[in-house]
Design a protein around this motif. Structure first.
Motif, PDB file in Angstrom:
ATOM      1  N   ARG A 113     -19.425 -35.158 -29.028  1.00  0.00           N
ATOM      2  CA  ARG A 113     -20.151 -33.903 -29.220  1.00  0.00           C
ATOM      3  C   ARG A 113     -21.432 -34.168 -30.023  1.00  0.00           C
ATOM      4  N   TYR A 139     -13.321 -37.009 -28.267  1.00  0.00           N
ATOM      5  CA  TYR A 139     -14.431 -36.078 -28.066  1.00  0.00           C
ATOM      6  C   TYR A 139     -15.757 -36.753 -28.366  1.00  0.00           C
ATOM      7  N   ASP A 164     -20.305 -31.445 -34.715  1.00  0.00           N
ATOM      8  CA  ASP A 164     -20.643 -32.629 -33.928  1.00  0.00           C
ATOM      9  C   ASP A 164     -19.601 -33.717 -34.180  1.00  0.00           C
ATOM     10  N   SER A 165     -19.609 -34.754 -33.378  1.00  0.00           N
ATOM     11  CA  SER A 165     -18.606 -35.815 -33.508  1.00  0.00           C
ATOM     12  C   SER A 165     -19.241 -37.176 -33.288  1.00  0.00           C
ATOM     13  N   SER A 217     -26.325 -31.467 -27.760  1.00  0.00           N
ATOM     14  CA  SER A 217     -25.670 -31.649 -26.460  1.00  0.00           C
ATOM     15  C   SER A 217     -25.103 -30.310 -25.979  1.00  0.00           C
ATOM     16  N   ALA A 276     -22.048 -29.773 -25.265  1.00  0.00           N
ATOM     17  CA  ALA A 276     -20.803 -29.541 -25.998  1.00  0.00           C
ATOM     18  C   ALA A 276     -21.070 -28.921 -27.356  1.00  0.00           C
ATOM     19  N   GLU A 277     -22.055 -29.455 -28.094  1.00  0.00           N
ATOM     20  CA  GLU A 277     -22.326 -28.909 -29.424  1.00  0.00           C
ATOM     21  C   GLU A 277     -22.874 -27.487 -29.326  1.00  0.00           C
ATOM     22  N   GLY A 304     -16.279 -30.879 -24.862  1.00  0.00           N
ATOM     23  CA  GLY A 304     -16.774 -32.200 -25.236  1.00  0.00           C
ATOM     24  C   GLY A 304     -15.768 -33.317 -25.091  1.00  0.00           C
TER      25      GLY A 304
END
Length: 409
Positions: A31, A29, A84-85, A35, A37-38, A21
């Motif tokens: 995320r 990042y 997550d971000s 997604s 990435a997640e 991510g």
């Protein structure tokens, strides 16, 4: 992916996901929930949990659970955080708590601890609210703090609804919502998180205990005007919502400055249609507003609303202000908080302006939080940081706390 070892460290686990991510444009990042990435982080966590002989499943709200023991009997001690971000966020906000939970379990096993209660590590989705606008969405659904119909109707910046995206990711949106069975099974939720501020730096301590979370609200401000051609429309003839939006951003700052301890932020602004040679037809702004006193938060919002009404009238535009989410200031229960203070002597009590899943769940289960020192004091940014020694101190503190909660007297 390496097998879990008793020598695994928090920093080592974080290093395993350091390339997942990465945001090449913003830095840090990105995320968002659902997604790639997640999802990749969920696969990574599941692998580590299963190699530690934990039973892993995703519940109807998309919360990922890794359980040691028989959770059906209840009395479960839960730890964990989120993966997550925010857009362009740091490496520690969320993942530090998840990695620390895995390492804390390793430490308990290395100590020969036999838990007298089940232990679960939870990974909550959409904690940041970066995709659908509502922070702590997974824990809100679990706790019944958001109507499922409203959650299903939330849309991302591309116009895709939560229901659509969730279904495409394998989650059936028909069944999201309050989960009384899971809530009844939880004895305690203890969340470890990177500190988002300078409290521990200024106190020269690696680990702190949360005392309270500031009230936190999000609103969407929609400013409407007249879309038109940038070259053919005289300045005097314009009804430009971007100008009104810019003035509202400044008014937000002035309203917050008029009330000590208030924090008001417009961190996202989206013009429609967004062309460089087009006067926008509308502009969406997202307002984040916080204060320790909920009445003051309401007063700041009233001033912002009045200022926005005045500004759009002067610019011959229109405005709507829609509430996305509001959580009042909460104080962690003193019983568990004082118990942690006894387990972790010297750890200071801290108030935080950041929202957390532990705060949302506190209305339904007993919760507490540990913070780990952030030497920069910066969060929601690539400059967010935790030193290796502090990360390990945090995992040890979490293990000490879990040991006390898991071992029956």
């Amino acid at each position: 992916m390496p097998e879990p070892r008793s020598t695994d460290t928090v920093s080592g686990l974080l290093a395993e996901i350091a390339d997942v991510g990465r945001d090449r444009q913003r830095g840090g990042y990105s995320r968002p929930v659902f997604s790639t990435a997640e999802r990749d982080l969920g696969v990574w966590f599941t692998a580590h949990a299963e190699r530690r002989d934990l039973d892993v499943h995703t519940d109807l709200n998309g919360i990922l659970w890794a359980i040691l023991g028989d959770a059906s009997a209840g009395d479960v001690v839960v730890t964990g955080s989120h993966l997550d971000s925010v857009p362009g966020g740091g490496a520690f906000d969320g993942p530090l708590g998840v990695c620390s939970a895995l390492v804390a379990l390793d430490k308990l096993r290395a100590r020969g601890i036999t838990p007298g209660r089940p232990l679960a590590i939870a990974v909550f989705p959409e904690e940041e609210g970066s995709r659908f606008g509502v922070a702590c969405l997974g824990s809100r659904l679990l706790a019944g703090a958001i109507d499922p119909d409203r959650a299903r109707g939330l849309v991302d910046e591309n116009g895709a609804s939560f229901a659509e995206v969730a279904a495409a990711s394998g989650l059936d949106p028909r069944f999201i919502g309050q989960d009384d069975g899971t809530l009844a099974s939880i004895a305690t939720f203890l969340e470890l998180h990177v500190e988002q501020g300078r409290g521990l730096v200024d106190l020269a301590q690696p680990v702190g205990i949360a005392r309270s979370i500031l009230g936190h609200g999000r609103w969407r401000i929609i400013v409407s005007g007249q879309g038109n051609h940038a070259g053919t429309t005289l300045m005097a003839d314009r009804r430009d919502p971007m100008v009104a939006a810019a003035r509202i951003v400044v008014a937000v700052r002035e309203a917050a400055l008029a009330h000590p301890q208030s924090r008001a932020t417009v961190g996202r602004l989206t013009p429609v249609p967004g062309g460089t040679n087009v006067i926008a037809s509308s502009v969406d702004l997202w307002l984040d507003l916080r204060h320790p006193n909920d009445a003051t938060t309401a007063a700041v919002l009233r001033r912002i609303t009045a200022d926005a009404d005045r500004i759009v009238a002067e610019e011959r535009c229109a405005v709507r202000i829609l509430e996305e989410s509001v959580t009042g200031t909460m104080h962690f229960r003193t019983g568990l908080r004082d118990r942690l203070a006894g387990i972790l002597p010297g750890s200071p009590l801290l108030d935080t302006g950041a929202g957390h899943d532990a705060g949302v769940l506190s209305s339904r289960v007993e919760t507490a939080m540990l913070f780990v020192r952030n030497p920069t004091g910066v969060s929601h940014s690539p400059e967010e940081h935790v030193e290796q020694d502090d990360a390990e101190a945090g995992a040890t503190a979490l293990a000490d706390a879990l040991q006390s909660l898991l071992v029956r007297a």
